[in-house]
Scaffold this motif. Structure first.
Motif, mmCIF file in Angstrom:
data_model
loop_
_atom_site.group_PDB
_atom_site.id
_atom_site.type_symbol
_atom_site.label_atom_id
_atom_site.label_comp_id
_atom_site.label_asym_id
_atom_site.label_seq_id
_atom_site.Cartn_x
_atom_site.Cartn_y
_atom_site.Cartn_z
ATOM 1 N N GLU A 164 -1.674 10.682 -1.911
ATOM 2 C CA GLU A 164 -1.832 11.853 -1.057
ATOM 3 C C GLU A 164 -0.592 12.104 -0.194
ATOM 4 O O GLU A 164 -0.497 13.130 0.472
ATOM 5 C CB GLU A 164 -3.045 11.658 -0.134
ATOM 6 C CG GLU A 164 -4.355 11.454 -0.886
ATOM 7 C CD GLU A 164 -5.496 11.098 0.045
ATOM 8 O OE1 GLU A 164 -5.256 11.085 1.287
ATOM 9 O OE2 GLU A 164 -6.605 10.830 -0.436
ATOM 10 N N ALA A 165 0.350 11.156 -0.222
ATOM 11 C CA ALA A 165 1.537 11.296 0.620
ATOM 12 C C ALA A 165 2.357 12.505 0.197
ATOM 13 O O ALA A 165 2.593 12.735 -0.993
ATOM 14 C CB ALA A 165 2.389 10.031 0.531
ATOM 15 N N SER B 202 -9.667 -0.842 -4.922
ATOM 16 C CA SER B 202 -9.354 0.254 -4.012
ATOM 17 C C SER B 202 -10.225 0.163 -2.770
ATOM 18 O O SER B 202 -11.395 -0.223 -2.842
ATOM 19 C CB SER B 202 -9.570 1.602 -4.715
ATOM 20 O OG SER B 202 -9.466 2.653 -3.798
ATOM 21 N N ARG B 203 -9.648 0.547 -1.622
ATOM 22 C CA ARG B 203 -10.413 0.504 -0.369
ATOM 23 C C ARG B 203 -11.299 1.732 -0.219
ATOM 24 O O ARG B 203 -12.270 1.718 0.528
ATOM 25 C CB ARG B 203 -9.438 0.417 0.809
ATOM 26 C CG ARG B 203 -10.114 0.068 2.133
ATOM 27 C CD ARG B 203 -10.738 -1.323 2.041
ATOM 28 N NE ARG B 203 -11.506 -1.677 3.221
ATOM 29 C CZ ARG B 203 -12.767 -1.306 3.437
ATOM 30 N NH1 ARG B 203 -13.393 -0.530 2.583
ATOM 31 N NH2 ARG B 203 -13.406 -1.724 4.511
ATOM 32 N N SER B 204 -10.959 2.803 -0.920
ATOM 33 C CA SER B 204 -11.745 4.030 -0.814
ATOM 34 C C SER B 204 -12.767 4.094 -1.941
ATOM 35 O O SER B 204 -12.905 3.172 -2.740
ATOM 36 C CB SER B 204 -10.815 5.241 -0.861
ATOM 37 O OG SER B 204 -10.008 5.212 -2.018
ATOM 38 N N ASP C 65 -7.763 7.748 -6.084
ATOM 39 C CA ASP C 65 -8.129 7.927 -4.681
ATOM 40 C C ASP C 65 -7.275 7.083 -3.733
ATOM 41 O O ASP C 65 -7.567 6.973 -2.549
ATOM 42 C CB ASP C 65 -9.606 7.590 -4.465
ATOM 43 C CG ASP C 65 -9.943 6.173 -4.916
ATOM 44 O OD1 ASP C 65 -9.041 5.471 -5.421
ATOM 45 O OD2 ASP C 65 -11.111 5.773 -4.774
ATOM 46 N N LEU C 66 -6.213 6.465 -4.238
ATOM 47 C CA LEU C 66 -5.348 5.664 -3.384
ATOM 48 C C LEU C 66 -4.569 6.581 -2.443
ATOM 49 O O LEU C 66 -4.060 7.625 -2.850
ATOM 50 C CB LEU C 66 -4.370 4.841 -4.240
ATOM 51 C CG LEU C 66 -3.849 3.540 -3.610
ATOM 52 C CD1 LEU C 66 -5.003 2.581 -3.345
ATOM 53 C CD2 LEU C 66 -2.830 2.879 -4.518
ATOM 54 N N LYS C 67 -4.446 6.183 -1.187
ATOM 55 C CA LYS C 67 -3.843 7.048 -0.171
ATOM 56 C C LYS C 67 -2.399 7.386 -0.480
ATOM 57 O O LYS C 67 -1.912 8.451 -0.107
ATOM 58 C CB LYS C 67 -3.937 6.381 1.202
ATOM 59 C CG LYS C 67 -5.326 6.445 1.819
ATOM 60 C CD LYS C 67 -5.312 5.958 3.249
ATOM 61 C CE LYS C 67 -6.691 6.113 3.882
ATOM 62 N NZ LYS C 67 -6.700 5.638 5.287
ATOM 63 N N ILE C 68 -1.690 6.483 -1.140
ATOM 64 C CA ILE C 68 -0.277 6.733 -1.428
ATOM 65 C C ILE C 68 -0.097 7.998 -2.270
ATOM 66 O O ILE C 68 0.906 8.701 -2.166
ATOM 67 C CB ILE C 68 0.357 5.511 -2.142
ATOM 68 C CG1 ILE C 68 1.860 5.741 -2.314
ATOM 69 C CG2 ILE C 68 -0.293 5.249 -3.476
ATOM 70 C CD1 ILE C 68 2.573 4.560 -2.926
ATOM 71 N N ARG D 283 0.822 -1.207 0.000
ATOM 72 C CA ARG D 283 0.000 0.000 0.000
ATOM 73 C C ARG D 283 0.857 1.259 0.000
ATOM 74 O O ARG D 283 0.324 2.364 0.015
ATOM 75 C CB ARG D 283 -0.905 0.005 1.242
ATOM 76 C CG ARG D 283 -1.992 -1.063 1.217
ATOM 77 C CD ARG D 283 -2.979 -0.814 0.074
ATOM 78 N NE ARG D 283 -3.957 -1.874 -0.034
ATOM 79 C CZ ARG D 283 -3.808 -2.960 -0.771
ATOM 80 N NH1 ARG D 283 -2.691 -3.121 -1.469
ATOM 81 N NH2 ARG D 283 -4.735 -3.876 -0.842
ATOM 82 N N ASP D 284 2.181 1.077 0.000
ATOM 83 C CA ASP D 284 3.051 2.238 0.107
ATOM 84 C C ASP D 284 4.351 1.976 -0.647
ATOM 85 O O ASP D 284 5.035 0.992 -0.381
ATOM 86 C CB ASP D 284 3.352 2.531 1.576
ATOM 87 C CG ASP D 284 3.835 3.954 1.785
ATOM 88 O OD1 ASP D 284 4.086 4.642 0.785
ATOM 89 O OD2 ASP D 284 3.973 4.364 2.951
ATOM 90 N N LYS E 76 5.150 10.519 -8.324
ATOM 91 C CA LYS E 76 3.710 10.693 -8.145
ATOM 92 C C LYS E 76 2.977 10.613 -9.481
ATOM 93 O O LYS E 76 1.903 10.023 -9.578
ATOM 94 C CB LYS E 76 3.425 12.023 -7.446
ATOM 95 C CG LYS E 76 1.973 12.214 -7.033
ATOM 96 C CD LYS E 76 1.800 13.290 -5.971
ATOM 97 C CE LYS E 76 2.285 12.835 -4.621
ATOM 98 N NZ LYS E 76 1.892 13.760 -3.535
#
Length: 799
Positions: free
Chosen positions: A413-414, A590-592, A408-411, A347-348, A398
């Motif tokens: 937004e890092a 995706s989880r979101s 929308d994957l959290k990575i 996930r990262d 990115k």
């Protein structure tokens, strides 16, 4: 991974096998406390609270389990509901405290992975490092534990696995009786052959490369192989273990004396596990994995290479400062990491640039194109270059992630995707301060990752346990014996309707992949000859390549070595399909996202869960569940447990779906690979290429890419069927259990009211722990903001 796996809430399995099984023993307090040594005091307090909650919950569950066992011990027939309770209790008692967090360091040879691990764990030379291009030869895992000594376990190939590799090595070395001079020269420069010859010589001695498979099976290895196929090393000090470990994991080269037993068995090594005693820097539960960059010729080691990448929840792509600006190897590693996000647990992804202390100041100043301020020292130049690399590579990484992964994957937004580190300066601090080497920053990342995972795990664990104790206590409550079939039947009808809606939603979700698949197949049919040709061409023609190509064919289109870029013909010609599929595929898993978007699968499942929970609340209020509030609470918690297990099932199937394109193509091309692998003699390389080209042309004409498309869609359909079957079976079992008067369900059990009350207190404590954690983080942030600025670096840094 098994096709079907049990998860919480499924049909109860036969109780006879599990009823008398003892729950695992509690960890001693002193051992538990050692786990927190790597954390600062504020985080230690939070972890101790989570540990206390978990420990007390396990004790309550264990007491409840023992009481239930005693109450049914002499019964000839145990009601299904009681079996369900007992097995669920046992599953929760034996549930691991925390699955390890695997952090993969993925980089080319010589990139500095081992040096970085040594710096992170504060052991300068534990893993072998070298200025040469290749050092670590296999996957190495480093973690901390509660052992008193430093320990390493060297896992060897099994006898059958070595025989498989031996057969391929000897087939690779087979050639025509009297090759021409041109072919002899090409033979000598072939990487695949060089490695095969060296392995056989190292294992069996000089001359082994001239023997056939049967002769080598009868030959005696030079090294002693333990029957367990595991070698354990122990030492009081890190340096002592390092000396013992070095021959096993350092790549052996020609010129080595070859006399030690450790050296002789080197070709058998597939995995090394190193355990540190009670590290104050790396918390227990984190595993740092040094992953060689290209895989391995041996099928088992190559399979392990893939699985290791896929089980990493974090991947750091390691690239030294001199190679970070591009190059095929760097891009290949980045692409492989992104694929891990698509098919595995990752996930990262972050880029870690190593050896940043390397800088030739006059050259840098001559080429410097940024900043108006004059550079006065080497240190200022290094820090300025690090800042620029972070800005440039962060933006590029990115953009690359956005092109392959859902938006929308959290990575995505890092704020920080790039780290610039220097292991050498971490030890010497002659140029940079410790914080400026960014080794402490990586340690902080590791700690926060573990702390967050522990928080989520304990929250889920205590919540599930509370729901189970609610139901257990209710079995002995007389008020619960009234007929309540009416509202349960309403709930069952509601569930059936929602399952049908879920099926339609999943169909709509998976339908998003159809168009990208079709477009990808069209692109692949157009581009496959060019992509295949690029894999079959080398800059120096066939010299030094024809035996490598043979190795590719022996392994069904794939060849991996420690010195060459990975070759995968199946992946190369399916890449146009993946280019189209990747963004949509990632979006599906995706989880979101929102159910109304229609793309992501998990939001549909979450919506299904919430609709059931709302219906339970509505029915409870309407029917006045005064004494049956336990049912509503139990059903709500149990549904979360069931669907939590369902998420794990989906994640395990995800890899098979994603890889179905390449496995389909590989299966279709297997006959032509096998035919090409048999070719020997003059112009063998060109003849092998012709066989491969004709075979691919023939399969494409016969619909190879269309079959791959159909197989992926079939895998999606199988996943949908599996989801709905598991949901139907699990929720049906749960609703039957929650009914007070099911067939043979009720039995008077031991009194567990005291355990229920204690579990109720623990459940309330969860909120207090969360509130305390938020308060601590706020105070910590406030203190950091209010603290005075750091003093300037010592004068020696400015010299």
């Amino acid at each position: 991974m098994a096709e079907t796996e049990d998860f919480l809430g499924q049909e109860p399995h036969p109780v006879d096998d599990d009823l008398l099984k003892e729950p695992m023993k509690k960890r001693r307090r002193s051992d538990r406390d050692q786990r927190f040594r790597a954390f600062p005091s504020v985080e230690q307090s939070a972890l101790k609270e989570y540990e206390r909650l978990e420990s007390r919950t396990r004790r309550v569950l264990s007491n409840t389990y023992q009481k239930l066992i005693q109450s049914v011990f002499l019964d000839d027939s145990i009601p299904n509901g009681v079996k369900y309770l007992i097995n669920r209790l046992l599953a929760l008692i034996e549930k691991p405290s925390l699955d390890p967090i695997y952090i993969g360091l993925f980089g080319s040879t010589g990139a500095g992975k081992s040096s970085l691990i040594n710096a992170i764990i504060q052991q300068d030379m534990l893993l072998p490092v070298s200025g040469e291009s290749i050092c670590t030869s296999c996957i190495v895992q480093v973690s901390s534990g509660c052992c008193e000594q430093y320990e390493a376990k060297i896992h060897l190939l099994s006898d059958q696995e070595w025989k498989e590799e031996l057969k391929n090595l000897t087939r690779l070395l087979h050639r025509a009786e009297e090759p021409s001079g041109e072919e002899e020269d090409a033979w000598g420069r072939d990487d695949a052959v060089e490695e095969a010859v060296w392995k056989l010589q190292l294992f069996y001695g000089n001359g082994a490369e001239g023997k056939n498979y049967e002769e080598l099976l009868r030959a005696k290895p030079k090294g002693k192989i333990p029957a367990s196929r595991v070698i354990t090393l122990k030492a009081e000090e890190a340096g002592e273990l390092s000396v013992k470990l070095d021959p096993y994991i350092r790549t052996q080269r020609r010129g080595w004396d070859g006399e030690s037993a450790e050296t002789h068995i080197w070709p058998l090594i597939k995995l090394v596990e190193v355990t540190l005693p009670k590290s104050e820097l790396i918390p227990e539960g984190v595993v740092l994995v040094d992953i060689p960059g290209t895989g391995d010729f041996n099928s088992k080691r190559d399979e392990m290479w893939k699985k290791t990448i896929d089980k990493c929840s974090v991947i750091w792509v390691i690239s030294d400062i001199e190679r970070v600006s591009g190059g095929r190897a760097h891009e290949d590693l980045l692409n492989e990491s992104i694929k891990a996000c698509q098919r595995g647990f990752c996930r990262d992804v972050a880029l870690v640039v190593t050896k940043t202390d390397k800088l030739h100041l006059p050259e840098y100043l001559r080429e410097r194109k940024v900043g108006n301020q004059a550079i006065q020292s080497q240190r200022e130049a290094v820090l300025e270059r690090n800042t620029m690399i972070k800005l440039q590579r962060n933006k590029m990484l990115k953009e690359k992630l956005k092109s392959k992964l859902p938006a929308d994957l959290k990575i995505l937004e890092a704020s920080e995707l790039v780290y610039t580190v220097s292991a050498q300066e971490y030890w010497q601090q002659g140029l940079l301060a410790e914080e400026e080497t960014e080794i402490p920053k990586l340690r902080e990342y590791i700690r926060r990752r573990l702390l967050d995972k522990k928080r989520r795990m304990v929250t889920t664990y205590v919540t599930e346990a509370f729901g189970l104790l609610l139901l257990t206590d209710s079995f002995n409550c007389a008020e619960n014996l009234q007929n309540e079939y009416s509202h349960m039947s309403v709930l069952r009808r509601f569930v059936e309707e929602k399952i049908q809606l879920l099926e339609r939603s999943i169909d709509q979700c998976f339908a998003h992949i159809e168009r990208p698949l079709q477009e990808g197949v069209r692109d692949a049919r157009t581009a496959y000859r060019r992509l295949l040709g690029a894999c079959l061409v080398r800059s120096k023609g066939n010299q030094g390549f024809h035996q490598t190509l043979k190795a590719v064919c022996l392994k069904n289109g794939i060849y991996a070595s420690r010195t060459l870029a990975r070759i995968d013909l199946n992946e190369a010609i399916t890449q146009p399909i993946y280019d189209r599929v990747d963004p949509v595929f990632g979006g599906i898993f995706s989880r979101s996202g929102k159910p109304t978007d229609g793309l992501a699968l998990m939001p549909h499942i979450d919506a299904f869960k919430h609709s059931l929970q709302e219906k339970m609340t509505e029915i409870g209020i309407r029917n006045g569940w005064k004494y049956d509030s336990y049912k509503r609470s139990f059903l709500i918690q149990e549904i979360s447990a069931i669907l939590g297990g369902l998420e794990g099932h989906i994640l395990r199937k995800r890899r098979r779906i994603y890889e179905s394109l390449t496995t389909s193509v590989q299966s279709d091309l297997k006959p032509c690979y096998e035919e090409a692998a048999q070719i020997t003699g003059k112009k063998a390389c060109e003849r092998m290429k012709d066989v491969i080209r004709r075979g691919v042309d023939r399969q494409v004409a016969e619909g190879m890419f269309e079959r791959a498309q159909q197989r992926m869609q079939h895998q999606f359909q199988q996943l949908k069927n599996g989801i709905t079957e598991k949901v139907k079976g699990s929720i049906a079992t749960m609703l039957t259990l929650a009914s007070s008067q099911g067939d043979g369900l009720y039995k008077e059990l031991a009194d567990v009211k005291s355990e229920y009350k204690e579990m109720e207190k623990l459940h309330r404590s969860l909120r207090e722990v969360a509130e305390n954690a938020v308060l601590r983080r706020g105070m910590q942030d406030f203190l950091l903001r209010m603290s005075p600025s750091k003093a300037p670096p010592p004068s020696r840094f400015n010299s």
